[in-house]
Design a protein around this motif. Structure first.
Motif, PDB file in Angstrom:
ATOM      1  N   THR A 140       3.523  -4.204  -4.479  1.00 19.10           N
ATOM      2  CA  THR A 140       3.438  -2.761  -4.709  1.00 19.10           C
ATOM      3  C   THR A 140       3.024  -2.060  -3.428  1.00 19.10           C
ATOM      4  O   THR A 140       2.056  -2.459  -2.777  1.00 19.10           O
ATOM      5  CB  THR A 140       2.424  -2.455  -5.830  1.00 19.10           C
ATOM      6  OG1 THR A 140       2.860  -3.107  -7.025  1.00 19.10           O
ATOM      7  CG2 THR A 140       2.320  -0.959  -6.081  1.00 19.10           C
ATOM      8  N   ASP A 175       4.100   4.635  -6.542  1.00 20.53           N
ATOM      9  CA  ASP A 175       4.063   3.193  -6.308  1.00 20.53           C
ATOM     10  C   ASP A 175       5.486   2.679  -6.220  1.00 20.53           C
ATOM     11  O   ASP A 175       6.258   2.799  -7.178  1.00 20.53           O
ATOM     12  CB  ASP A 175       3.343   2.449  -7.448  1.00 20.53           C
ATOM     13  CG  ASP A 175       1.835   2.524  -7.359  1.00 20.53           C
ATOM     14  OD1 ASP A 175       1.316   2.999  -6.323  1.00 20.53           O
ATOM     15  OD2 ASP A 175       1.170   2.103  -8.323  1.00 20.53           O
ATOM     16  N   PRO A 191       1.756   1.564  -2.386  1.00 26.27           N
ATOM     17  CA  PRO A 191       1.335   2.908  -2.801  1.00 26.27           C
ATOM     18  C   PRO A 191       1.579   3.912  -1.671  1.00 26.27           C
ATOM     19  O   PRO A 191       1.196   3.666  -0.525  1.00 26.27           O
ATOM     20  CB  PRO A 191      -0.152   2.738  -3.102  1.00 26.27           C
ATOM     21  CG  PRO A 191      -0.582   1.533  -2.333  1.00 26.27           C
ATOM     22  CD  PRO A 191       0.636   0.685  -2.103  1.00 26.27           C
ATOM     23  N   THR A 251       0.584   8.750 -11.391  1.00 29.01           N
ATOM     24  CA  THR A 251       1.365   7.946 -10.461  1.00 29.01           C
ATOM     25  C   THR A 251       2.792   7.741 -10.971  1.00 29.01           C
ATOM     26  O   THR A 251       3.006   7.368 -12.115  1.00 29.01           O
ATOM     27  CB  THR A 251       0.703   6.572 -10.244  1.00 29.01           C
ATOM     28  OG1 THR A 251      -0.610   6.786  -9.731  1.00 29.01           O
ATOM     29  CG2 THR A 251       1.491   5.719  -9.270  1.00 29.01           C
ATOM     30  N   PRO A 266       0.781  10.611  -6.258  1.00 31.34           N
ATOM     31  CA  PRO A 266       0.835   9.185  -5.931  1.00 31.34           C
ATOM     32  C   PRO A 266       2.140   8.552  -6.429  1.00 31.34           C
ATOM     33  O   PRO A 266       2.603   8.851  -7.531  1.00 31.34           O
ATOM     34  CB  PRO A 266      -0.368   8.587  -6.664  1.00 31.34           C
ATOM     35  CG  PRO A 266      -1.095   9.704  -7.308  1.00 31.34           C
ATOM     36  CD  PRO A 266      -0.278  10.942  -7.195  1.00 31.34           C
TER      37      PRO A 266
END
Length: 120
Positions: A92, A63, A94, A35, A61
Motif C-alpha cells: 500500500t 491508498d 498512501p 481514504t 487521503p
C-alpha cells in the motif's frame, strides 16, 4: 406590532434554514477526509484498472494498493513526480494530492495509464 412578530419569526426561520444548509455542506466536505482506496492488480503481465478516472478531493487521503505477481513500479505525474516500487505480493502506498487537476498513475512495463486521479 403583530406584523413585526410575524416578520421576525419568518426571518428567524430563514436564518435557521440557512444554518442547517451550511451544516449539511460541512458534512459533505467531511466525507473528503475518508481514504479513497485504489486497487491495482498486476497479473501475468496485465495491469488493471486500465485508465479509470477517480474523483478525489484536494488533500484527501488516497491508498494505492498494489497486488502483484512480480516486482515493478508505478509512476505518478504529480508535482513533484513520484515513483513507487513494489515487490511480488501486496503493498500500500498512501498519498495525498493538494492541487486540483488530473494526475495520471502509469506503468512503464507494460506501458499504460492505470488510473487518472481527478483532484477537485
Amino acid at each position: 406590532m403583530q406584523r413585526l412578530r410575524i416578520v421576525g419569526a419568518a426571518l428567524a426561520t430563514i436564518t435557521l434554514l440557512g444554518t442547517v444548509t451550511a451544516c449539511g455542506s460541512d458534512h459533505s466536505s467531511a466525507s473528503s477526509d475518508k481514504t479513497v482506496v485504489v486497487k491495482i492488480t498486476v497479473e501475468n503481465g496485465d495491469i488493471t484498472p486500465k485508465g479509470d478516472r477517480i474523483k478525489v478531493g484536494a488533500g484527501q487521503p488516497i491508498d494505492l494498493v498494489v497486488t502483484a505477481d512480480r516486482a515493478g513500479s508505478l509512476h505518478m505525474h504529480s508535482d513533484p513526480e513520484q515513483e513507487f516500487a513494489y515487490d511480488k505480493g501486496t503493498k500500500t502506498f498512501p498519498i495525498t494530492i493538494d492541487r486540483p487537476g488530473v494526475i495520471e498513475v502509469e506503468s512503464h512495463d507494460p506501458p499504460q495509464i492505470i488510473v487518472q486521479l481527478e483532484v477537485r
